[in-house]
Design an enzyme around this catalytic site. Sequence first.
Site, PDB file in Angstrom:
ATOM      1  N   ARG A   1       0.840  -1.214   0.000  1.00 28.00           N
ATOM      2  CA  ARG A   1       0.000   0.000   0.000  1.00 28.00           C
ATOM      3  C   ARG A   1       0.867   1.252   0.000  1.00 28.00           C
ATOM      4  O   ARG A   1       0.543   2.241  -0.650  1.00 28.00           O
ATOM      5  CB  ARG A   1      -0.930  -0.012   1.217  1.00 28.00           C
ATOM      6  CG  ARG A   1      -2.075  -1.009   1.042  1.00 28.00           C
ATOM      7  CD  ARG A   1      -3.065  -0.902   2.169  1.00 28.00           C
ATOM      8  NE  ARG A   1      -3.671   0.417   2.265  1.00 28.00           N
ATOM      9  CZ  ARG A   1      -4.244   0.883   3.373  1.00 28.00           C
ATOM     10  NH1 ARG A   1      -4.287   0.147   4.461  1.00 28.00           N
ATOM     11  NH2 ARG A   1      -4.770   2.087   3.381  1.00 28.00           N
TER      12      ARG A   1
ATOM     13  N   HIS B   1      -7.139   8.442  11.447  1.00 25.65           N
ATOM     14  CA  HIS B   1      -6.777   7.019  11.431  1.00 25.65           C
ATOM     15  C   HIS B   1      -5.279   6.816  11.265  1.00 25.65           C
ATOM     16  O   HIS B   1      -4.844   5.759  10.815  1.00 25.65           O
ATOM     17  CB  HIS B   1      -7.578   6.280  10.337  1.00 25.65           C
ATOM     18  CG  HIS B   1      -9.036   6.164  10.663  1.00 25.65           C
ATOM     19  ND1 HIS B   1      -9.996   5.796   9.743  1.00 25.65           N
ATOM     20  CD2 HIS B   1      -9.711   6.364  11.830  1.00 25.65           C
ATOM     21  CE1 HIS B   1     -11.188   5.779  10.330  1.00 25.65           C
ATOM     22  NE2 HIS B   1     -11.038   6.132  11.592  1.00 25.65           N
TER      23      HIS B   1
ATOM     24  N   SER C   1     -17.943   6.606   3.234  1.00 26.51           N
ATOM     25  CA  SER C   1     -19.173   5.818   3.328  1.00 26.51           C
ATOM     26  C   SER C   1     -19.918   6.144   4.620  1.00 26.51           C
ATOM     27  O   SER C   1     -21.097   5.828   4.757  1.00 26.51           O
ATOM     28  CB  SER C   1     -18.853   4.324   3.258  1.00 26.51           C
ATOM     29  OG  SER C   1     -17.883   3.992   4.223  1.00 26.51           O
TER      30      SER C   1
ATOM     31  N   ASN D   1     -20.129  13.005  -2.823  1.00 25.72           N
ATOM     32  CA  ASN D   1     -19.887  11.561  -2.892  1.00 25.72           C
ATOM     33  C   ASN D   1     -20.432  11.078  -4.228  1.00 25.72           C
ATOM     34  O   ASN D   1     -21.352  11.696  -4.776  1.00 25.72           O
ATOM     35  CB  ASN D   1     -20.614  10.851  -1.723  1.00 25.72           C
ATOM     36  CG  ASN D   1     -20.069   9.454  -1.459  1.00 25.72           C
ATOM     37  OD1 ASN D   1     -19.998   8.623  -2.357  1.00 25.72           O
ATOM     38  ND2 ASN D   1     -19.678   9.206  -0.225  1.00 25.72           N
TER      39      ASN D   1
ATOM     40  N   ALA E   1     -15.397  13.671  -6.592  1.00 27.60           N
ATOM     41  CA  ALA E   1     -14.836  14.791  -5.830  1.00 27.60           C
ATOM     42  C   ALA E   1     -13.912  15.647  -6.703  1.00 27.60           C
ATOM     43  O   ALA E   1     -13.896  16.869  -6.581  1.00 27.60           O
ATOM     44  CB  ALA E   1     -14.066  14.250  -4.624  1.00 27.60           C
TER      45      ALA E   1
HETATM   46  P1  OAD Z   1     -14.993   3.675   2.067  1.00 21.31           P
HETATM   47  O1  OAD Z   1     -14.291   2.836   1.082  1.00 21.31           O
HETATM   48  O2  OAD Z   1     -15.825   3.011   3.103  1.00 21.31           O
HETATM   49  O3  OAD Z   1     -15.954   4.692   1.315  1.00 21.31           O
HETATM   50  C1  OAD Z   1     -15.508   5.452   0.224  1.00 21.31           C
HETATM   51  C2  OAD Z   1     -16.629   6.374  -0.188  1.00 21.31           C
HETATM   52  O4  OAD Z   1     -16.135   7.198  -1.221  1.00 21.31           O
HETATM   53  C3  OAD Z   1     -17.869   5.675  -0.718  1.00 21.31           C
HETATM   54  O5  OAD Z   1     -19.024   6.239  -0.097  1.00 21.31           O
HETATM   55  C4  OAD Z   1     -17.869   6.000  -2.218  1.00 21.31           C
HETATM   56  O6  OAD Z   1     -19.184   6.160  -2.732  1.00 21.31           O
HETATM   57  C5  OAD Z   1     -17.121   7.303  -2.244  1.00 21.31           C
HETATM   58  N1  OAD Z   1     -16.370   7.589  -3.495  1.00 21.31           N
HETATM   59  C6  OAD Z   1     -15.683   6.731  -4.275  1.00 21.31           C
HETATM   60  N2  OAD Z   1     -15.069   7.382  -5.274  1.00 21.31           N
HETATM   61  C7  OAD Z   1     -15.365   8.691  -5.121  1.00 21.31           C
HETATM   62  C8  OAD Z   1     -15.018   9.883  -5.832  1.00 21.31           C
HETATM   63  N3  OAD Z   1     -14.238   9.845  -6.907  1.00 21.31           N
HETATM   64  N4  OAD Z   1     -15.503  11.056  -5.383  1.00 21.31           N
HETATM   65  C9  OAD Z   1     -16.317  11.103  -4.282  1.00 21.31           C
HETATM   66  N5  OAD Z   1     -16.677  10.016  -3.576  1.00 21.31           N
HETATM   67  C10 OAD Z   1     -16.209   8.815  -3.972  1.00 21.31           C
HETATM   68  O7  OAD Z   1     -13.883   4.634   2.719  1.00 21.31           O
HETATM   69  P2  OAD Z   1     -13.960   5.452   4.075  1.00 21.31           P
HETATM   70  O8  OAD Z   1     -15.298   6.024   4.303  1.00 21.31           O
HETATM   71  O9  OAD Z   1     -12.782   6.340   4.088  1.00 21.31           O
HETATM   72  O10 OAD Z   1     -10.327   2.628   8.418  1.00 21.31           O
HETATM   73  O11 OAD Z   1     -13.706   4.302   5.147  1.00 21.31           O
HETATM   74  C11 OAD Z   1     -13.588   4.637   6.497  1.00 21.31           C
HETATM   75  C12 OAD Z   1     -12.560   3.770   7.141  1.00 21.31           C
HETATM   76  O12 OAD Z   1     -12.865   2.393   6.891  1.00 21.31           O
HETATM   77  C13 OAD Z   1     -11.141   3.908   6.595  1.00 21.31           C
HETATM   78  O13 OAD Z   1     -10.438   4.986   7.158  1.00 21.31           O
HETATM   79  C14 OAD Z   1     -10.532   2.610   6.984  1.00 21.31           C
HETATM   80  C15 OAD Z   1     -11.637   1.675   6.600  1.00 21.31           C
HETATM   81  O14 OAD Z   1     -11.675   0.464   7.246  1.00 21.31           O
HETATM   82  C16 OAD Z   1      -9.267   2.030   8.953  1.00 21.31           C
HETATM   83  O15 OAD Z   1      -8.447   1.452   8.271  1.00 21.31           O
HETATM   84  C17 OAD Z   1      -9.200   2.162  10.436  1.00 21.31           C
END
Ligand code: OAD
Length: 258
Positions: free
Chosen positions: A87, A134, A206, A230, A248
Site C-alpha cells: 500500500r 486514522h 461511506s 460523494n 470529488a
Molecule cells: P470507504 O471505502 O468506506 O468509502 C468510500 C466512499 O467514497 C464511498 O461512499 C464512495 O461512494 C465514495 N467515493 C468513491 N469514489 C469517489 C469519488 N471519486 N468522489 C467522491 N466520492 C467517492 O472509505 P472510508 O469512508 O474512508 O479505516 O472508510 C472509512 C474507514 O474504513 C477507513 O479509514 C478505513 C476503513 O476500514 C481504517 O483502516 C481504520
Amino acid sequence: MEAAADREPVTVAAATTAIDRARDLLRAGRSVTTFSGAGLSAESGIATFRDKHDPNALWAKFDPMELASPEGFARHPEVVRAWYAWRREGIARAQPNPAHRALAERDDLLHITQNVDDLLERAGASIDRVVHLHGEIAIDRCHARCGYEARLDLARGSVTVEACPKCAQPVRPGVVWFGEMLPADAWQRAEHACRSCEVLLVIGTSGVVYPAAGLVMLAKSAGARIVIVNTESSGASELADIELLGPAGEIVPRLLAE
Ligand code: OAD
C-alpha cells in the site's frame, strides 16, 4: 455529474442550484471544516475500502481482521508488513488530484481525514491544518508504544525496521486498526472543529466507520450546515443540507473556486 438538492428530482437546474448554494455556504470567511474518506483519493488511483463500484476496493479482496487488527498482526506480522509495504508503494506513486489541490489552496480550512495517505499535504495543505484520524501510513511506530516513531520517506522506498530500536518490541505502521483507539489529540481536534464550524464539507466517505462517522452528527447537532460530496448516497446522506453526487475531483474545485 449528477447533483441532488435536498433530494429534489435531479434536473440541470436543480444541480446548478445545489452547487451554487453550496458555493455560497463555503465562501471565504465562513468557518469550514472538511471531513474526508477514501473517495477523496480514489481519483488519484488509491483503492477505497468498500465502494461497490471500485474493482480494487480493499475490504472486498482482503480480510481486515487479518490485515488491520492487532490480532492479525500478532498472528502473522510478516504478512501485515508486506501488505502495508504494498500500500505504501501505491501511495508513493499516486499524485494529488484536483480535489486535493482545491482544498489545499484554501488555507483557512481545517481538514479532518480518515485517509492515511499524505496527498492533502503533497497538494500544499499545511501539516497543521490536516488531522489524520486514522493515523498515517508513512509512519512506523513501536507496537508496545514505548515512544519510538519514525517517519518514512515513501518516495525513496524507505527501509523499515522490524524490532523497535528502543525496546525490541515489534514495529508496525502508524495507522489505526480495528479495535484500537483513535489518536487522542487528533480526536479532540476533530471534535472541537465539528462543534465549532459553520459548515462541514464531507467528501468521499461511506460514513459507516465509528467513531469517525459520528462527527457528521456532532457537527449537525452543534448547528453546522452539512455539505456532502460523494459518487453515491452514503451513511451520512440523511444529515446533508446539500448533497452533491459525483466525483470529488470534479465537484470540489467547482465548490471552492473563487
Ligand atoms: P470507504 O471505502 O468506506 O468509502 C468510500 C466512499 O467514497 C464511498 O461512499 C464512495 O461512494 C465514495 N467515493 C468513491 N469514489 C469517489 C469519488 N471519486 N468522489 C467522491 N466520492 C467517492 O472509505 P472510508 O469512508 O474512508 O479505516 O472508510 C472509512 C474507514 O474504513 C477507513 O479509514 C478505513 C476503513 O476500514 C481504517 O483502516 C481504520
